[in-house]
Design a protein around this motif. Structure first.
Motif, PDB file in Angstrom:
ATOM      1  N   ALA A  37      -3.894   1.622  -9.130  1.00 50.13           N
ATOM      2  CA  ALA A  37      -3.840   3.038  -8.750  1.00 50.13           C
ATOM      3  C   ALA A  37      -4.984   3.312  -7.794  1.00 50.13           C
ATOM      4  O   ALA A  37      -6.119   2.910  -8.049  1.00 50.13           O
ATOM      5  N   GLU A  38      -4.711   3.990  -6.676  1.00 47.73           N
ATOM      6  CA  GLU A  38      -5.778   4.337  -5.726  1.00 47.73           C
ATOM      7  C   GLU A  38      -6.114   5.819  -5.827  1.00 47.73           C
ATOM      8  O   GLU A  38      -5.312   6.618  -6.319  1.00 47.73           O
ATOM      9  N   GLY A  39      -7.301   6.172  -5.384  1.00 45.42           N
ATOM     10  CA  GLY A  39      -7.704   7.585  -5.406  1.00 45.42           C
ATOM     11  C   GLY A  39      -8.018   8.099  -6.799  1.00 45.42           C
ATOM     12  O   GLY A  39      -7.877   9.291  -7.082  1.00 45.42           O
TER      13      GLY A  39
ATOM     14  N   ASP B 153       0.841  -1.195   0.000  1.00 49.32           N
ATOM     15  CA  ASP B 153       0.000   0.000   0.000  1.00 49.32           C
ATOM     16  C   ASP B 153       0.878   1.248   0.000  1.00 49.32           C
ATOM     17  O   ASP B 153       2.028   1.194   0.442  1.00 49.32           O
ATOM     18  N   ASP B 154       0.317   2.355  -0.470  1.00 47.13           N
ATOM     19  CA  ASP B 154       1.017   3.643  -0.455  1.00 47.13           C
ATOM     20  C   ASP B 154       2.376   3.549  -1.139  1.00 47.13           C
ATOM     21  O   ASP B 154       3.350   4.188  -0.712  1.00 47.13           O
ATOM     22  N   PHE B 155       2.453   2.754  -2.213  1.00 51.00           N
ATOM     23  CA  PHE B 155       3.743   2.540  -2.864  1.00 51.00           C
ATOM     24  C   PHE B 155       4.228   3.823  -3.525  1.00 51.00           C
ATOM     25  O   PHE B 155       3.455   4.551  -4.140  1.00 51.00           O
TER      26      PHE B 155
ATOM     27  N   ILE C  48      -0.224   2.170  -6.203  1.00 52.71           N
ATOM     28  CA  ILE C  48       0.354   3.513  -6.346  1.00 52.71           C
ATOM     29  C   ILE C  48      -0.395   4.447  -5.404  1.00 52.71           C
ATOM     30  O   ILE C  48      -1.626   4.542  -5.455  1.00 52.71           O
ATOM     31  N   ASP C  49       0.339   5.139  -4.548  1.00 50.74           N
ATOM     32  CA  ASP C  49      -0.284   6.003  -3.558  1.00 50.74           C
ATOM     33  C   ASP C  49      -1.109   7.110  -4.219  1.00 50.74           C
ATOM     34  O   ASP C  49      -0.733   7.649  -5.259  1.00 50.74           O
ATOM     35  N   LYS C  50      -2.223   7.450  -3.558  1.00 51.74           N
ATOM     36  CA  LYS C  50      -3.127   8.415  -4.189  1.00 51.74           C
ATOM     37  C   LYS C  50      -2.540   9.821  -4.302  1.00 51.74           C
ATOM     38  O   LYS C  50      -2.997  10.619  -5.097  1.00 51.74           O
ATOM     39  N   SER C  51      -1.493  10.108  -3.535  1.00 53.69           N
ATOM     40  CA  SER C  51      -0.851  11.421  -3.671  1.00 53.69           C
ATOM     41  C   SER C  51      -0.238  11.601  -5.069  1.00 53.69           C
ATOM     42  O   SER C  51      -0.090  12.726  -5.533  1.00 53.69           O
TER      43      SER C  51
END
Ligand code: C2E
Ligand code: CA
Ligand code: CA
Ligand code: CA
Length: 279
Positions: free
Chosen positions: A235-237, A179-181, A201-204
């Motif tokens: 991809a998140e977010g 998570d948050d890669f 892939i972190d949402k940032s």
């Protein structure tokens, strides 16, 4: 505050006590919440970018407070982590997520993987493997339908221990994703030794993907890295059409985000999947 301001100790002490007190109160409230079944799970679909199929859901914890309403995890997980209460709370999450996923399968829904977030404290607990085995046994869920999400920074705190724990989980048949890669500086040589199935892939990096060249560079680098190491990349977010277009064009495998669905109740997932089946 003149009467308190005579020396620093008197001036600062009440403030400190307030913070310590707040934490103590929250700790008691969390204990009470656990005893009175005030926690619930929402589920957010994860979608295959090529087929459009929902193949998994991430379980996301909420506290259904009797007077304050639905409380988001970021407001209480740090205290739960510090006090160790994350261990019994996390155990409840694991059991509930496995139970719900088995119930969906028994109801005839297409089999999904349920992804459960595991915090650092939980991950380092000596009996993590035993707890996972119990959740699978109690629910009757096959291990391959459970995935644990561990953050990149958690793994990097003690790589050797993390790899040993991840290997033990993999031997059970449970999947693991990072998570948050992109936020935790894994070395590439370490990454290839991690027994993981996916990178998230972190949402940032996704937020400004349509316009920010640096984010585009990071996202496409993570996607290539995944391809070369034979790991899936999600991809998140993901919220916008432009983000989806970029991810498709760069051969990202999967996505999760408000673009497809917000986190919803278990019933919401049933409706969503029934809707898809009916066309
Ligand atoms: P996370 O694991 O990175 O989860 C993703 C967060 O992004 C979730 O926030 C989700 O609701 C939110 N999100 C999903 N799609 C979008 C989108 O399109 N745009 C934006 N801006 N946000 C989106 P949530 O549910 O508030 O959870 C926050 C964090 O709390 C999680 O971050 C995770 O670290 C932690 N958490 C949640 N549930 C659990 C749990 O059961 N156990 C543990 N240990 N941590 C949990
Ligand atoms: Ca997560
Ligand atoms: Ca994340
Ligand atoms: Ca995050």
């Amino acid at each position: 505050a003149k009467e308190f301001g005579r020396d620093n100790f008197q001036f600062y002490a009440p403030e400190f006590n307030t913070r310590a007190h707040e934490k103590f109160v929250l700790q008691e409230e969390l204990r009470n919440a656990l005893a009175h079944s005030e926690f619930i799970l929402l589920y957010q679909p994860q979608v295959d970018l090529r087929s459009g199929d929902v193949f998994a859901v991430e379980a996301l914890l909420r506290w259904k407070h009797p007077t304050r309403g639905i409380v988001a995890p970021n407001t209480f997980i740090p205290t739960a982590e510090e006090t160790g209460l994350i261990v019994p709370i996390g155990d409840w999450v694991l059991h509930e997520a496995c139970r719900q996923n088995k119930a969906w399968q028994d109801a005839g829904l297409p089999p999904l993987t349920v992804c459960v977030n595991v915090s650092a404290r939980q991950f380092r607990e000596p009996n993590l493997i035993g707890r996972v085995v119990n959740a699978l046994k109690d629910s009757g869920l096959e291990a391959r339908y459970l995935e644990l999400e561990v953050t990149e920074s958690l793994i990097m705190q003690d790589v050797e221990l993390a790899v040993a724990t991840m290997n033990a989980l993999q031997n059970l048949g449970v999947q693991i994703s990072i998570d948050d890669f992109g936020t935790g500086y894994s070395s590439l040589s370490a990454l290839k030794t991690f027994p993981v199935a996916r990178l998230k892939i972190d949402k940032s990096f996704i937020k400004d993907l349509a316009v920010d060249e640096n984010d585009q560079a990071v996202a496409s680098a993570v996607i290539s890295l995944g391809q070369n190491l034979h790991l899936r990349v999600i991809a998140e977010g993901v919220e916008t059409d432009d983000q989806v277009a970029f991810l498709r064009k760069n051969n990202c495998d999967e996505m999760q985000g408000y673009h497809f669905s917000k986190p919803v109740s278990a019933q919401g997932i049933e409706k969503l999947l029934d809707g898809k089946r009916d066309g």
